[in-house]
Write an enzyme that holds these catalytic residues in place. Sequence first.
Site, PDB file in Angstrom:
ATOM      1  N   ASP A   1       0.842  -1.193   0.000  1.00 28.55           N
ATOM      2  CA  ASP A   1       0.000   0.000   0.000  1.00 28.55           C
ATOM      3  C   ASP A   1       0.880   1.247   0.000  1.00 28.55           C
ATOM      4  O   ASP A   1       2.097   1.153   0.149  1.00 28.55           O
ATOM      5  CB  ASP A   1      -0.952   0.008   1.224  1.00 28.55           C
ATOM      6  CG  ASP A   1      -0.222  -0.283   2.508  1.00 28.55           C
ATOM      7  OD1 ASP A   1       0.973   0.107   2.622  1.00 28.55           O
ATOM      8  OD2 ASP A   1      -0.807  -0.881   3.419  1.00 28.55           O
TER       9      ASP A   1
ATOM     10  N   ASP B   1       1.403   5.015   1.646  1.00 27.28           N
ATOM     11  CA  ASP B   1       1.014   5.911   2.727  1.00 27.28           C
ATOM     12  C   ASP B   1       1.536   7.312   2.456  1.00 27.28           C
ATOM     13  O   ASP B   1       2.657   7.486   1.986  1.00 27.28           O
ATOM     14  CB  ASP B   1       1.572   5.414   4.065  1.00 27.28           C
ATOM     15  CG  ASP B   1       1.052   4.023   4.409  1.00 27.28           C
ATOM     16  OD1 ASP B   1      -0.165   3.802   4.314  1.00 27.28           O
ATOM     17  OD2 ASP B   1       1.875   3.150   4.749  1.00 27.28           O
TER      18      ASP B   1
ATOM     19  N   ASP C   1       8.787   3.889  13.661  1.00 27.65           N
ATOM     20  CA  ASP C   1       9.430   2.776  14.363  1.00 27.65           C
ATOM     21  C   ASP C   1      10.878   2.525  13.903  1.00 27.65           C
ATOM     22  O   ASP C   1      11.821   2.775  14.639  1.00 27.65           O
ATOM     23  CB  ASP C   1       8.560   1.506  14.330  1.00 27.65           C
ATOM     24  CG  ASP C   1       8.021   1.142  12.953  1.00 27.65           C
ATOM     25  OD1 ASP C   1       8.414   1.802  11.967  1.00 27.65           O
ATOM     26  OD2 ASP C   1       7.232   0.194  12.863  1.00 27.65           O
TER      27      ASP C   1
HETATM   28  P1  ATP Z   1       3.605  -2.747   5.174  1.00 24.19           P
HETATM   29  O1  ATP Z   1       2.512  -1.808   4.720  1.00 24.19           O
HETATM   30  O2  ATP Z   1       4.417  -3.331   4.081  1.00 24.19           O
HETATM   31  O3  ATP Z   1       3.129  -3.736   6.156  1.00 24.19           O
HETATM   32  P2  ATP Z   1       4.595  -0.389   6.459  1.00 24.19           P
HETATM   33  O4  ATP Z   1       5.965  -0.038   6.947  1.00 24.19           O
HETATM   34  O5  ATP Z   1       4.000   0.501   5.418  1.00 24.19           O
HETATM   35  O6  ATP Z   1       4.673  -1.877   5.984  1.00 24.19           O
HETATM   36  P3  ATP Z   1       2.294   0.207   8.022  1.00 24.19           P
HETATM   37  O7  ATP Z   1       1.720  -0.579   9.134  1.00 24.19           O
HETATM   38  O8  ATP Z   1       1.526   0.379   6.762  1.00 24.19           O
HETATM   39  O9  ATP Z   1       3.706  -0.467   7.726  1.00 24.19           O
HETATM   40  O10 ATP Z   1       2.697   1.618   8.617  1.00 24.19           O
HETATM   41  C1  ATP Z   1       3.118   2.701   7.816  1.00 24.19           C
HETATM   42  C2  ATP Z   1       4.236   3.448   8.486  1.00 24.19           C
HETATM   43  O11 ATP Z   1       3.774   3.991   9.730  1.00 24.19           O
HETATM   44  C3  ATP Z   1       5.452   2.612   8.862  1.00 24.19           C
HETATM   45  O12 ATP Z   1       6.343   2.503   7.803  1.00 24.19           O
HETATM   46  C4  ATP Z   1       6.032   3.376  10.041  1.00 24.19           C
HETATM   47  O13 ATP Z   1       6.767   4.486   9.578  1.00 24.19           O
HETATM   48  C5  ATP Z   1       4.787   3.908  10.731  1.00 24.19           C
HETATM   49  N1  ATP Z   1       4.333   2.992  11.779  1.00 24.19           N
HETATM   50  C6  ATP Z   1       3.408   2.005  11.669  1.00 24.19           C
HETATM   51  N2  ATP Z   1       3.227   1.382  12.809  1.00 24.19           N
HETATM   52  C7  ATP Z   1       4.018   1.971  13.709  1.00 24.19           C
HETATM   53  C8  ATP Z   1       4.270   1.794  15.088  1.00 24.19           C
HETATM   54  N3  ATP Z   1       3.641   0.829  15.780  1.00 24.19           N
HETATM   55  N4  ATP Z   1       5.160   2.617  15.693  1.00 24.19           N
HETATM   56  C9  ATP Z   1       5.782   3.581  15.005  1.00 24.19           C
HETATM   57  N5  ATP Z   1       5.596   3.792  13.712  1.00 24.19           N
HETATM   58  C10 ATP Z   1       4.735   3.014  13.055  1.00 24.19           C
HETATM   59 MG    MG Z   2       2.057   0.405   4.639  1.00 22.21          MG
END
Ligand code: ATP
Ligand code: MG
Length: 462
Positions: free
Chosen positions: A74, A76, A157
């Site tokens: 996805d 963001d 994170d």
């Molecule tokens: P994917 O979508 O491939 O699972 P992602 O890194 O995009 O991985 P998401 O859960 O979509 O993960 O979150 C988007 C972004 O928000 C992350 O890349 C991170 O920067 C931030 N983020 C998400 N969850 C947390 C958390 N629990 N603590 C701190 N930052 C977070």
């Molecule tokens: Mg994501």
Amino acid sequence: MLKKLFQSFRPPVPGQHHRRTTPEVINKSQHSLQRHQFSRHAVNIVERLQSAGYQAYLVGGCVRDLMLGITPKDFDVATSATPEQVRAEFRNARIIGRRFKLVHVHFGRDIIEVATFRAHHSDEDQGDSHRSSHNASGRILRDNVYGTLEEDAQRRDFTINALYYDPVSERILDYANGVHDVRNRLLRLIGDPTHRYQEDPVRMLRAVRFAAKLDFGIEKHTFKPIRELAPLLREIPPARLFEECLKLFLSGQGAIAFEMLVDLELFEPLFPASAHALEERPTYTHTLISQALNNTDLRVKQGKPVTPAFLFAALLWPALPARVLHLQNQGVPPIPAMNGAAHDLIAEQCARIAIPKRFTLPIREIWDMQERLPRRSGKRADMLLDNPRFRAGYDFLLLRECAGEETDDLGQWWTDYQDANDSERREMIRELGSRDEGSAAGPRKRKRSGSKRKRSGDEAFE
Ligand code: ATP
Ligand code: MG
């Protein structure tokens, strides 16, 4: 593999613990990202927010994945606009979430998440429970304190998740040495790891998920506090853990994720009964669960559908026999003991991980099928074949056999039966009858009482 994941400790980047106030700017010529690789809709949102005078970037998983040559799940967007301001810019935008408020902008079936820059919580913010709140162990309960771009980077994170891509200038902004860690394939928490895990223990699961999915090492300071802090996962709302577990196990690297969870002692707080079974019968339990995950990983890679029910059925199955036995020892007959144990185990598991009803029901059906598959006489085999759960039940039987359960070659029998034509099938059922008779000492009598018991058994499952 595991060794590689955990032992690839690389020296810390000089100055990494100091907060960067100015980002490292990586120009178009210095990176491989291209604007057209990002979702058209997400780029469009960024452009519109920027022309409305806000800061806006693509951020997180999509930047990280594209740098690694992976297709993002996805896209963001992070912006200086508040959720209300974002909503005002777009017709199809909805504000969602309480713990973490954000905006979903809809383009047909495509949804882009737009989040406002967040800041770390100051003591002042704590007075305002609508924006910020923590519990006694430091866990963030509400995270709606808005901030600057730089602050937003610091509260993310992992360093590799804190990269901001501007599709207009085609530059990457890096406040946390994330590009260095992407290039060195290393997961590193931003800030003090213990503190960051206390703020949100789910970050421990995210460390495992990304290490497994991306085949990254976990930097040693990020790795070190996990075992000790693993019990904090018990405080996480079960609905959130369900979502996180699906991501862990359905990422296409579920088998590796499982190994890491066990090794880091994160499996016990998630699946206490299964962790106990893993201690009692390590080889069997481990083989059954890893085999289920290996099959799932293969299906994910082939783009085939996977059902969480099958996976949860496998994750919990090894914990079942001890409970059945326990009830039987209390005088409960076998079938009700099986039903009671299944019910209790699922109820207990749901207190940790909220498995929705639409999955718990099929879990029960897959398990019930295990009681029915041995009973094939008369029309039963054909009736089972018509059962919508037959395929899952049969696959589960093969899984049990693969883990070393003794089933008298039942899996092979069902494989042959499915391949056979009508007359061959009749013959197989006949042989079954004669085999049963042959093995019984007093054929007629035995058989009748046997089939009676079986029938009542079936009824208990229907
Ligand atoms: P994917 O979508 O491939 O699972 P992602 O890194 O995009 O991985 P998401 O859960 O979509 O993960 O979150 C988007 C972004 O928000 C992350 O890349 C991170 O920067 C931030 N983020 C998400 N969850 C947390 C958390 N629990 N603590 C701190 N930052 C977070
Ligand atoms: Mg994501």
